[in-house]
Design a protein around this motif. Structure first.
Motif, PDB file in Angstrom:
ATOM      1  N   ALA A 119       4.080  -8.570  -0.891  1.00  0.00           N
ATOM      2  CA  ALA A 119       5.007  -6.796  -1.499  1.00  0.00           C
ATOM      3  C   ALA A 119       3.688  -6.931  -2.371  1.00  0.00           C
ATOM      4  O   ALA A 119       3.251  -7.215  -3.845  1.00  0.00           O
ATOM      5  N   ILE A 120       2.479  -6.035  -2.183  1.00  0.00           N
ATOM      6  CA  ILE A 120       0.678  -5.881  -2.403  1.00  0.00           C
ATOM      7  C   ILE A 120       0.155  -4.476  -2.410  1.00  0.00           C
ATOM      8  O   ILE A 120       0.538  -4.419  -0.639  1.00  0.00           O
ATOM      9  N   ASN A 121      -0.371  -4.048  -2.663  1.00  0.00           N
ATOM     10  CA  ASN A 121      -1.052  -2.920  -2.316  1.00  0.00           C
ATOM     11  C   ASN A 121      -2.214  -3.698  -2.028  1.00  0.00           C
ATOM     12  O   ASN A 121      -3.286  -3.687  -2.682  1.00  0.00           O
ATOM     13  N   LEU A 122      -2.673  -3.148  -0.099  1.00  0.00           N
ATOM     14  CA  LEU A 122      -3.716  -3.944   0.668  1.00  0.00           C
ATOM     15  C   LEU A 122      -4.363  -3.348   0.723  1.00  0.00           C
ATOM     16  O   LEU A 122      -5.916  -4.173   0.966  1.00  0.00           O
ATOM     17  N   THR A 123      -4.906  -1.776  -0.039  1.00  0.00           N
ATOM     18  CA  THR A 123      -5.758  -1.041  -0.043  1.00  0.00           C
ATOM     19  C   THR A 123      -7.095  -1.187  -1.296  1.00  0.00           C
ATOM     20  O   THR A 123      -7.515  -1.207  -1.681  1.00  0.00           O
TER      21      THR A 123
END
Length: 175
Positions: A119-123
């Motif tokens: 649950a995190i922005n992997l970009t």
């Protein structure tokens, strides 16, 4: 019987690999951490323009543009605090010496609500994985516990300070 067990084994391997990929629902949930909310710097840091915090892109122990070099270290809460006193590339990243553990509210600001596993922005935060990350916040009712964030689903929980978890460093941006 052997063919039956082989089929079950293949199905389990297939579903495990499918279920381990990040799942996002951009059509039903607004992004909590849109990429354009952050300024990405060339030194492995990024600045959240909403909170005014500068984050290290990689977990402690990882390096590189996509954080794929090294392995995220697992530290107890005390070891995580002691780590900050060491002279390492990550405690001096970007030429700054005021890196610290985030409190639980700061760490929770990284949770991407439209995604899970992780649950995190992997970009912004590549190779984060779904593990637990310590905060600096202690648990009020049990002083031997501290808060951490479980990035599988973005839930914050408290746990024994002796447990080993990963860390991500943050610093305040001074005006």
């Amino acid at each position: 019987m052997k063919q039956y067990l082989l089929c079950i084994g293949c199905f389990c391997l297939y579903t495990t690999s499918v279920l381990s990929a990040q799942v996002c629902q951009p059509n039903s949930t607004l992004a909590a951490t849109p990429t354009d909310q952050f300024v990405q710097h060339q030194d492995g840091t990024l600045t959240d323009q909403t909170t005014g915090l500068m984050w290290q892109r990689c977990l402690v122990g990882q390096q590189g543009k996509d954080c794929s070099t090294g392995t995220a270290e697992q530290l107890s809460w005390a070891e995580a605090l002691l780590y900050l006193a060491q002279e390492t590339p990550q405690t001096r990243l970007g030429g700054y010496q005021d890196w610290r553990l985030p409190n639980i509210r700061e760490l929770a600001s990284l949770v991407e609500l439209q995604c899970s596993q992780p649950a995190i922005n992997l970009t912004l935060f590549p190779d984060n994985g779904i593990g637990h990350v310590w905060s600096s916040s202690t648990y009020r009712f049990y002083p031997h516990y501290a808060w951490f964030l479980d990035f599988a689903d973005g839930v914050f929980i408290y746990g024994d300070r002796q447990d080993k978890k990963r860390i991500r460093l943050v610093r305040d941006i001074t005006p």
